[in-house]
Scaffold this active site. Structure first.
Site: not given
Ligand code: IPT
Length: 950
Positions: A412, A482
């Site tokens: 990010e 993710e």
């Molecule tokens: C995404 C991040 O990469 C991660 O660090 C964490 O914050 C996660 O979300 C949520 O728990 S970023 C999000 C804008 C999709």
């Protein structure tokens, strides 16, 4: 020499004075001295509050406090942690940081051990300091550095003396480096990884790069060790003894995450011998796929932050090992080190036990999204040296780990020239690994198309290659770096993702967000989360979104994930006794596993045994015939349960550990029947019907035989989960909020009539929220066969229902209940889109044991597919099967609680028997439940049979 320069704090450069980066290894025959332990400590409110005289010789620090290194001072009674997701907890004006900049001065006295060699050099290595440090030894300044989760090493030989050395470290919480470290986690300053004094003998090993590749066609491995200092490499098991810089090819067994074959070797220079653990494997991008040793791999991964509920990001070896063991035991095969290089020992464990690793650089500038990424450091050449420094520190430190197959530029951070420069440098330095970065949709710098939280339908489009994108992207494989946000109850929808990953070659799997809840152990709150330390800006319990609780107890989400990604699949037909066994490993055969079966009737095992485990190749299957069902095994609801368990002890679990299982139904359940055989008998204020006693006016059940019952009546409310509530930026409908808007948490029950008929007591009601025209016409019809009491509930929605129901069933209270027995899904909780791991059987628990301790309390603990349950002297059978929940507090109390410690048992046990539950999804940062898991407001009929257990 006192002066008060703090300009380095806001300097965009990586620092000065440190040695060039090099490969990290845990030990060698050179002496070393750990400087971990108790350090003298003084906290100041600003970077310049104190001069640096503490670093001068003879400084008297006897009145200082002490802290444990590795550690974070804010977790040791000095100041407080702060949790923000992506917002910087200071004004965004790079590279400036607040004047209020907690600064920890650290002092450590040490003597050299008697056997410390007189010759040679020495260095001091810091494995992790957040966020900026300036270092002195014996009054001489060594330099300063940034890059919190990266190693920094200084030459100190010329300053060392046998006794009375003083290492002084000034650590600033905020620095220019903080702009590059905006990860979603607690801000935790301190010297949080090891500090080590390393002897560097004359002729010691310098940097070295082990290149160990594998040719899957010839079965040969090629070894080449490039070494800054020439020497010899020996690998006794392979009969190798060769010079550094000299390649050799030999037949080897390759390294994979499934078969983590390591060869022990030694790199010897004139002055030092460094143990090597060599894994031969080749990673390529070929035919649009990530291939290792010639085969496409499927990542069953997780994002791992370093976390310990007391020590924060200061992890000991045992905790790191526990993480890897837990991952292996739950069938995971990959880890993304979100969002920084982990403690280096973690990667040793990944090599040894077998996990694919995406090693991510310590880089995130997420907060710049709030200003449309303006001034983003990754797109500003002044910061590029710092970015390249971080890339080099990571790659050089970790390059000798076979487990690392991807370098990730960071997380990010938007897009920019700095990222491109990092990718170019990394590709040049290590062409034998792939580069990952999610933020670059065009994949300009990367070798994989990576996304986070994409919805199922989009993932399917990508799988089919219909997503468009740049020409380059269209040629690339896809991963979800993710997905399945594991915040609170959930994630739901894992099985549906896995089905897509397995269906489309281009989809090479994903990494669940995330491994562990970052709850901080707290004397009053149990586990603290954002806001619990009075932060002016925070993101609440968004920091608790892991597959394991803060103490590493697996949550139901991990149990679900284990089932969904199991490497052996059983498909078949229990009735004709055939099973197809599918080997879903990428590399391994099934020789490490044994096959067990059990024949069960009404949840009880009638007969059990083993079968020879066949050896289908990875990706292929074998059909098996199960034994003849036992002769006396008919009659009830029969099923086969087949299990694949470890045949022998492994490095990560003992023999007998279950890897995969399935249940194959043989005969159907016989539903309970109650032939109405008695009429309601009216008494004074009460009505009796068989064992049931009712309130004559309201029709409410008061007793079943001698068991007091309040209710049951219709209930649609559940304490919204984090996934029900969704994230504030979610554009999808956020049902947790809409349910409250439409008053589903305050339904009123209007009594329309109590009718005593010839064989039934009928209670007519309308259940509806104030202010709205929507409602549920609900009719309770009670009948009895004399012994047992049957309740049939019929629900007819009225009005225009635009929201699904959280749940649909009845709720009642029991005066007391403790032990619970049931026949149904278990042993753990399940919800419509998270019930793969729920297995049909007979289960025992206590009411307390049924609760799932989500750090922020919310709906939990439902057991699925329940045929019958016994508790508090009652037996309840369902037609059809139902969802069962029991707790010592009401849903309303559960909803109001902020921490588990807010929940105190009342004098009753509240029981929900549900005909339906709404799905869970992962909308706290992703998609909500898929449509097939919606609980729509539709006409419904369901019934329960109550009897007293004697
Ligand atoms: C995404 C991040 O990469 C991660 O660090 C964490 O914050 C996660 O979300 C949520 O728990 S970023 C999000 C804008 C999709």
């Amino acid at each position: 020499m006192s002066f008060r320069t703090t300009t380095y704090v806001e300097d965009v450069s990586p620092g000065r004075g440190a040695l060039p980066p090099r490969a990290w290894y845990p030990s060698s025959d050179a002496k070393s001295l750990s400087l971990n332990g108790s350090w003298s400590f003084r906290l100041s409110a600003t970077a310049d509050a104190e001069d640096d005289s503490f670093a001068t010789e003879g400084y008297d620090a006897t009145d200082w406090a002490s802290v444990t290194v590795p550690g974070h001072w804010v977790l040791q009674g000095h100041g407080s942690p702060i949790y923000t997701n992506h917002l910087y907890p200071f004004p965004v004006d790079p590279p400036h940081v607040p004047t209020d900049n907690p600064t920890g001065d650290h002092l450590r006295r040490f003597d050299l051990p008697e056997d410390w060699p007189a010759d040679g050099e020495a260095t001091i290595r810091f494995d992790g300091v957040e966020s900026c440090a300036r270092v002195w030894l014996n009054g001489t300044e060594l330099g300063e550095f940034k890059g919190s989760r990266l190693p920094h090493e200084f030459a100190v030989g010329h300053l060392l003396r046998p006794g009375g050395n003083v290492l002084a470290v000034r650590v600033h919480q905020w620095s220019a480096g903080s702009y590059l470290e905006d990860q979603d986690q607690w801000w935790l300053p301190g010297i949080f990884r090891d500090v080590t004094l390393l002897h560097r003998p004359t002729g010691a090993v310098g940097d070295f790069f082990v290149h160990a590749s594998y040719d899957h066609v010839t079965g040969e491995g090629t070894l080449l060790v490039d070494s800054e200092v020439a020497g010899r490499v020996t690998v006794p098991e392979l009969g190798l003894d060769l010079a550094t810089g000299e390649p050799v090819a030999v037949p080897v067994e390759p390294w994979t995450a499934e078969t983590p074959r390591l060869y022990d070797g030694v790199l010897a220079t004139k002055g030092e011998q460094v143990p090597l653990r060599i894994g031969f494997r080749t990673v390529v991008l070929e035919d649009g796929l990530i291939k290792v040793n010639g085969k496409a791999v499927l990542f069953k991964g997780v994002n791992r932050h370093e976390w310990h509920p007391e020590n924060g990001r200061a992890l000991d070896l045992a905790t790191m090992r526990e993480d890897v063991l837990l991952m292996k035991r739950h069938n995971l095969n990959a880890v993304r080190t979100s969002h920084y290089p982990p403690h280096p020992a973690f990667l040793d464990l990944c090599d040894e036990l077998g996990l694919w690793v995406i090693d991510e650089c310590d880089l995130e500038t997420h907060g710049f999204t709030e200003q449309g990424w303006r001034d983003n450091p990754v797109d500003d050449d002044r910061w590029t040296p710092a970015l390249l420094d971080r890339a080099a520190l990571m790659v050089e430190r970790d390059k000798n780990h076979p487990s690392v197959i991807f370098w990730s530029l960071g997380n990010e951070a938007g897009t920019g020239r700095g990222l491109t420069a990092m990718a170019e440098w990394i590709h040049g330095r290590d062409p034998d690994r792939l580069v990952h970065y999610e933020g670059d949709l065009g994949c300009r710098d990367t070798d994989v198309y990576s996304r986070m939280y994409a919805f199922h339908d989009e993932v399917e489009q990508i799988g089919r290659g219909l997503d468009g994108g740049t020409h380059k992207r269209r040629e690339l494989p896809f991963i979800l770096c993710e997905y399945a946000h594991a915040m609170g109850n959930g994630p739901g929808g894992l099985a549906d993702y896995q089905e897509l990953f397995e269906r489309y070659d281009r989809l090479q799997g994903g990494f669940v967000w995330e491994w562990i809840d970052h709850g901080i152990r707290h004397p009053e709150l149990g586990y603290a989360y954002g806001g619990d330390f009075g932060e002016e800006l925070h993101d609440g319990n968004f920091v608790c979104d892991g597959l394991v609780f803060p103490d590493r107890t697996p949550s139901p989400g991990l149990v679900e994930y284990k089932k969904v990604i199991e490497p052996v699949r059983f498909e078949g037909d229990g009735a004709d006794g055939t099973v197809r066994l599918v080997n879903r490993y990428d590399f391994a055969d099934l020789s490490g596993l044994a096959l067990e079966w059990a024949y069960q009737v009404d949840g009880e095992t009638v007969e059990a045994g083993t079968l020879a485990m066949p050896r289908p190749a990875p990706g292929s299957s074998v059909d098996l015939k199960l034994p003849e069902p036992p002769a006396d095994g008919r009659g009830g609801e029969a099923q086969w349960t087949v299990r694949a368990v470890l045949a022998e002890d492994t490095a990560w679990a003992p023999r007998g550990h279950e890897v995969a299982w399935a249940q194959l139904p043989v005969t159907e359940r016989v539903k309970p029947t109650v032939v109405p055989a008695a009429a309601p008998v009216s008494g004074e204020r009460i009505v009796r019907l068989g064992p049931g006693t009712f309130d004559a006016r309201t029709g409410a059940l008061l007793r079943v035989g001698g068991v007091e019952v309040s209710g049951p009546r219709l209930d649609v409310w559940r304490a919204p989960t984090d996934n029900d509530d969704g994230a504030e930026w979610q554009t999808d409908l956020r049902y947790g909020l809409l349910w409250r808007k439409f008053g589903l948490h305050r339904m009123q029950h209007r009594l329309d009539g109590v009718e005593s008929g010839t064989d039934a007591l009928t209670v007519r009601t309308r259940v509806a929220p104030a202010a709205w025209e929507i409602g549920l016409d609900t009719v309770y019809r009670w009948t009895t066969d004399g012994d047992r009491l049957r309740l049939s509930v019929s629900v007819t929605p009225q009005g225009d229902w635009t929201v699904p129901l959280p749940r649909l069933g009845v709720r009642f209270a029991l005066a007391r209940a403790d032990a619970v027995r049931w026949f149904g899904g278990g042993p753990g909780e399940a919800y419509p889109d998270s019930k793969s791991a729920s297995r049909l059987g007979r289960w025992d628990a206590t009411v307390d044991g049924l609760q799932t301790p989500y750090v922020r309390p919310q709906e939990n603990g439902a057991r699925a597919d329940v045929r019958w349950v016994e508790l508090g002297g009652l037996r309840i059978e369902g037609d059809p099967e139902f969802w069962f929940t029991a707790r010592r507090w009401t849903t309303e109390q559960l909803e109001a609680a902020r921490h588990l410690t807010d929940l105190t048992p009342g004098d009753r046990v509240w029981v929900n028997l549900d005909h339906g539950q709404h799905g869970i999804g992962s909308q706290s940062c992703g998609p909500g439940p898929l449509p097939q898991y919606f609980l729509r407001a539709e006409p419904a009929e369901f019934s329960f049979v109550f009897s007293e257990v004697r």
